[in-house]
Write a protein that holds these residues in place. Structure first.
Motif, PDB file in Angstrom:
ATOM      1  N   ASP A 127      50.283  35.820  34.539  1.00 42.43           N
ATOM      2  CA  ASP A 127      49.907  37.212  34.828  1.00 42.43           C
ATOM      3  C   ASP A 127      48.989  37.287  36.047  1.00 42.43           C
ATOM      4  N   LYS A 128      48.068  36.328  36.162  1.00 46.92           N
ATOM      5  CA  LYS A 128      47.176  36.302  37.333  1.00 46.92           C
ATOM      6  C   LYS A 128      47.964  36.024  38.608  1.00 46.92           C
ATOM      7  N   ALA A 129      48.927  35.106  38.520  1.00 43.54           N
ATOM      8  CA  ALA A 129      49.750  34.803  39.695  1.00 43.54           C
ATOM      9  C   ALA A 129      50.513  36.035  40.150  1.00 43.54           C
ATOM     10  N   LYS A 130      51.076  36.784  39.218  1.00 38.78           N
ATOM     11  CA  LYS A 130      51.802  38.010  39.568  1.00 38.78           C
ATOM     12  C   LYS A 130      50.858  39.040  40.182  1.00 38.78           C
ATOM     13  N   ALA A 131      49.694  39.187  39.588  1.00 39.50           N
ATOM     14  CA  ALA A 131      48.732  40.170  40.092  1.00 39.50           C
ATOM     15  C   ALA A 131      48.258  39.829  41.495  1.00 39.50           C
ATOM     16  N   ASN A 132      48.215  38.532  41.830  1.00 43.10           N
ATOM     17  CA  ASN A 132      47.746  38.089  43.148  1.00 43.10           C
ATOM     18  C   ASN A 132      48.869  37.921  44.158  1.00 43.10           C
ATOM     19  N   GLY A 133      50.089  38.317  43.809  1.00 43.17           N
ATOM     20  CA  GLY A 133      51.209  38.220  44.744  1.00 43.17           C
ATOM     21  C   GLY A 133      51.669  36.802  45.007  1.00 43.17           C
ATOM     22  N   LEU A 134      51.464  35.896  44.031  1.00 42.30           N
ATOM     23  CA  LEU A 134      51.820  34.488  44.207  1.00 42.30           C
ATOM     24  C   LEU A 134      52.988  34.071  43.320  1.00 42.30           C
TER      25      LEU A 134
END
Length: 405
Positions: free
Chosen positions: A56-63
């Motif tokens: 979820d953090k990766a998606k939120a950070n555009g990664l």
């Protein structure tokens, strides 16, 4: 600790956007993924929750899903661009799955060779991380280096197909579907046209997990599985009938290249740990960094990583250009697996007893490093095949041009 020398992590200059993206991925690995490794390695509900939070953090950070095609919801990086990212993702065994790139091989395979029904049902949720794939090719009791020996069969039955056989070393523990290679043609048909791949949703009637498998004593999701009358339709074929070998060959070429670069990310992490250790530990009247024999370990590790890395980048460039790549990809695989193994061996040696314990990540990394010399085709197979192809050129009056770009 001072910043790492970026020359070890940059295959080419690239655009400013790519350099920024690479730095963001490294920061995410160092600050989010690597600190979570103990929880992820423990398995169970806590590990799944931790992994979901990282995704979820990766998606939120555009990664998220950086190498996937844009039309599938990815960032659309070309292979040559993504390699410098995959190298950093590979610093942790959990990096690719945390960043959504571990599904790339299956996503491209389904996009290129899956029928409309398969693409509609599986492709988008696969890229978004809502489905977990696995791939069934190797069989117990059979040499995985010779896939023509496979005996798992799919036979026509009532307008569909029935699959019977065993596979192992496929990550079926939490998988939502398995792509399985089966013999569909009678003996006597050339091997290149005798096998077909089917996508089987899981669970399916007749499919079972026989047992979990350990890798040098540790579980990592690999299983032995059985197909006992599993039914499939022609719409579940990946590629056409008899096209299993060409489709899997394309998958393997890309997979070997990507994994080789990720293995070098692991090697670079071990290199960092080794060099820092040499500056932290004193013995016999001085820092270990001043001992000539240990300096030899640094030099050998540096050259192992550099030479393997150059070969992986060459293989990737040839893949992007659509050229015949077996010699370059197989050589890259062997060099990268051996570089990882040797660098980790030296790093463990320099850490002494601590390197054998769980006080550092080296022991777990070393376990997986040993397996890389067997995964994706044993090193001996690739050594044999590369030499055979090169010698055939000379037998036919040709040669090998090392100056060719």
């Amino acid at each position: 600790m001072s910043a790492p020398d970026r020359t070890l992590a940059e295959p080419f200059e690239g655009s400013g956007e790519l350099r920024t993206l690479r730095d963001q991925v490294r920061e995410f690995l160092d600050e989010e993924v690597i600190p979570a490794e103990p929880e992820l390695a423990a398995g169970g509900p806590t590990a799944r929750a931790t992994l979901t939070a990282l995704q979820d953090k990766a998606k939120a950070n555009g990664l998220w899903a950086l190498p996937h095609p844009r039309e599938l919801g990815g960032h659309g990086l070309r292979l040559a661009e993504y390699l410098c990212i995959s190298e950093i993702e590979g610093r942790s065994a959990y990096g690719p799955v945390a960043l959504g790139s571990d599904s790339l091989l299956d996503a491209l395979m389904l996009q290129r060779y899956g029928g409309a029904e398969v693409r509609e049902r599986f492709l988008e949720p696969l890229v978004q991380g809502r489905l977990t794939p696995c791939f069934g090719m190797t069989e117990p009791g059979r040499s995985g280096s010779d896939p023509s020996l496979m005996i798992t069969r799919a036979r026509p039955d009532g307008g569909g197909w029935v699959i019977d056989g065993h596979k192992w070393f496929c990550r079926a523990k939490d998988a939502d579907f398995i792509t399985v290679m089966c013999r569909t043609e009678p003996l006597g048909v050339p091997h290149a046209k005798a096998f077909t791949m089917f996508l089987v949703p899981l669970p399916s009637e007749g499919f079972s997990v026989v047992r979990p498998l350990t890798v040098l004593g540790a579980e990592d999701g690999h299983c032995e599985v059985a197909f006992d009358g599993v039914r499939a339709t022609a719409r579940q074929m990946i590629g056409g009938r008899g096209e299993g070998f060409p489709v899997s060959g394309e998958r393997l070429s890309l997979g070997r290249t990507l994994r080789a670069m990720r293995w070098l990310g692991q090697a670079q992490r071990a290199f960092d740990l080794m060099c820092n250790r040499l500056h932290q530990r004193e013995a016999f009247g001085g820092l270990l960094a001043t001992k000539q024999l240990l300096q030899q370990h640094v030099f050998d590790s540096y050259t192992d990583i550099r030479s393997a890395r150059s070969q992986v980048l060459r293989a990737a460039a040839m893949l992007d250009a659509g050229q015949d790549v077996y010699i370059e990809v197989a050589t890259a695989k062997v060099l990268a697996s051996n570089a990882l193994y040797q660098v980790l061996d030296r790093a463990v040696q320099i850490h002494g007893a601590e390197g054998l314990s769980d006080s550092t990540p080296l022991a777990e990394m070393f376990r997986w490093a040993r397996a890389t010399r067997i995964y994706d085709g044993a090193d001996e197979l690739h050594t044999h095949m590369v030499a055979k192809r090169i010698l055939k050129r000379y037998e036919q009056g040709g040669g090998y041009d090392f100056s060719a770009v």
